[in-house]
Scaffold this motif. Structure first.
Motif, mmCIF file in Angstrom:
data_model
loop_
_atom_site.group_PDB
_atom_site.id
_atom_site.type_symbol
_atom_site.label_atom_id
_atom_site.label_comp_id
_atom_site.label_asym_id
_atom_site.label_seq_id
_atom_site.Cartn_x
_atom_site.Cartn_y
_atom_site.Cartn_z
ATOM 1 N N GLY A 153 80.235 38.129 -38.990
ATOM 2 C CA GLY A 153 81.253 37.704 -39.953
ATOM 3 C C GLY A 153 82.310 38.754 -40.256
ATOM 4 N N HIS A 186 77.473 43.542 -30.023
ATOM 5 C CA HIS A 186 76.523 43.856 -31.091
ATOM 6 C C HIS A 186 75.551 44.959 -30.695
ATOM 7 N N GLY A 243 84.791 39.659 -38.519
ATOM 8 C CA GLY A 243 86.132 39.226 -38.110
ATOM 9 C C GLY A 243 86.475 39.525 -36.659
ATOM 10 N N LYS A 244 85.469 39.862 -35.842
ATOM 11 C CA LYS A 244 85.730 40.262 -34.458
ATOM 12 C C LYS A 244 86.354 39.121 -33.650
ATOM 13 N N THR A 245 85.711 37.942 -33.715
ATOM 14 C CA THR A 245 86.239 36.794 -32.970
ATOM 15 C C THR A 245 87.627 36.424 -33.487
ATOM 16 N N SER A 246 87.784 36.429 -34.807
ATOM 17 C CA SER A 246 89.084 36.063 -35.385
ATOM 18 C C SER A 246 90.163 37.055 -34.944
#
Ligand SMILES: Nc1ncnc2c1ncn2[C@@H]1O[C@H](COP(=O)(O)OP(=O)(O)OP(=O)(O)O)[C@@H](O)[C@H]1O
Length: 244
Positions: free
Chosen positions: A39, A183, A41-44
């Motif tokens: 959560g 990760h 924000g890596k993908t975002s």
């Protein structure tokens, strides 16, 4: 010339910023690991940088017209769904869409991901990890100066994880660049030349693995402690304890 430049990139999901004013520049020859808790924000961040999510601030990639962007960067998303029962070779060749046909690029991508023996297999009939390797090979076949990959080594066995990290480090050694969210901090410490640490949407550290995987930052961002060692083969890092 930089391959990606972000200036105060902000991505909102609803009203909340999930990427909050992030700025950095990636030069040719870097293998950048994007790390941070679930959560963070890596993908975002990756999707915002590519222009796949609405954003404020500036991304040099999203500012490009679509065709130029496809030549500048290849993207491996987190979702691994393969919808069509095409062969592995055909799927990897799809990475060449819009570019001159180049059997050598496809062959090289299959070789790099140790998939030569799978070329005639239906991609939908492979295991999850095998499918992930095929999707990495498709990205490699694009032969772009920059690769963005969202958790590329998730679900791979140890050999494929190390191979993939070595392939990415090899691209960087050739003067291309890779930004991969990851990760596994041990793999990131060992193979990445630079780590970006995201925490609650903010970039709280940017530097070499030794500069970023400090006791303080590990405690602040992940709530963990870890073990570090420098070996003749390279740095070793192993998360050991939960602090909270
Ligand atoms: N479609 C959505 N709608 C609303 N909020 C979302 C949506 N997708 C993600 N978020 C929220 O945005 C924040 C950042 O999510 P993001 O997927 O970018 O994190 P991440 O660092 O990639 O996480 P992970 O390591 O779990 O994949 C999280 O708080 C998440 O709950």
């Amino acid at each position: 010339m930089s391959l990606l430049s972000l200036d105060k990139l902000t991505v909102r999901r609803g009203v909340c910023p999930v990427v909050d004013g992030v700025s950095f520049t990636v030069q040719p020859g870097e293998f950048v690991g994007l790390i941070g808790p679930n959560g963070a924000g890596k993908t975002s961040l990756l999707r915002g940088a590519l222009g796949l999510l609405p954003h404020e601030g500036r991304s040099s990639l999203s500012a490009l017209p679509a065709a130029a962007r496809a030549r500048a960067a290849a993207f491996m998303p987190q979702g691994r769904e393969i919808a069509w029962p095409v062969t592995v070779e055909t799927l990897v060749a799809l990475g060449r869409s819009g570019q001159p046909e180049d059997g050598t690029a496809v062959e090289e991508a299959l070789r790099r991901m140790a998939l030569q023996g799978y070329r005639g297999r239906k991609a939908t009939a492979l295991s999850g990890g095998e499918q992930a390797r095929v999707l990495i090979a498709r990205v490699l076949a694009q032969e772009t100066p920059l690769v963005l990959a969202d958790e590329p080594v998730a679900g791979l066995d140890p050999e494929a994880q190390i191979r993939t990290m070595q392939v990415f480090a090899g691209l960087a050694a050739e003067g291309r660049s890779v930004i991969a969210s990851i990760h596994d901090l041990g793999l990131a410490a060992r193979h990445c030349s630079r780590l970006l640490l995201l925490h609650r949407g903010q970039l709280i550290a940017d530097g070499t693995p030794a500069e970023v995987l400090t006791d303080q930052l590990l405690a602040d961002a992940f709530g963990i402690k870890g073990f570090h060692a420098m070996t003749p083969e390279g740095p070793v890092f192993q998360p050991t304890e939960v602090l909270r």
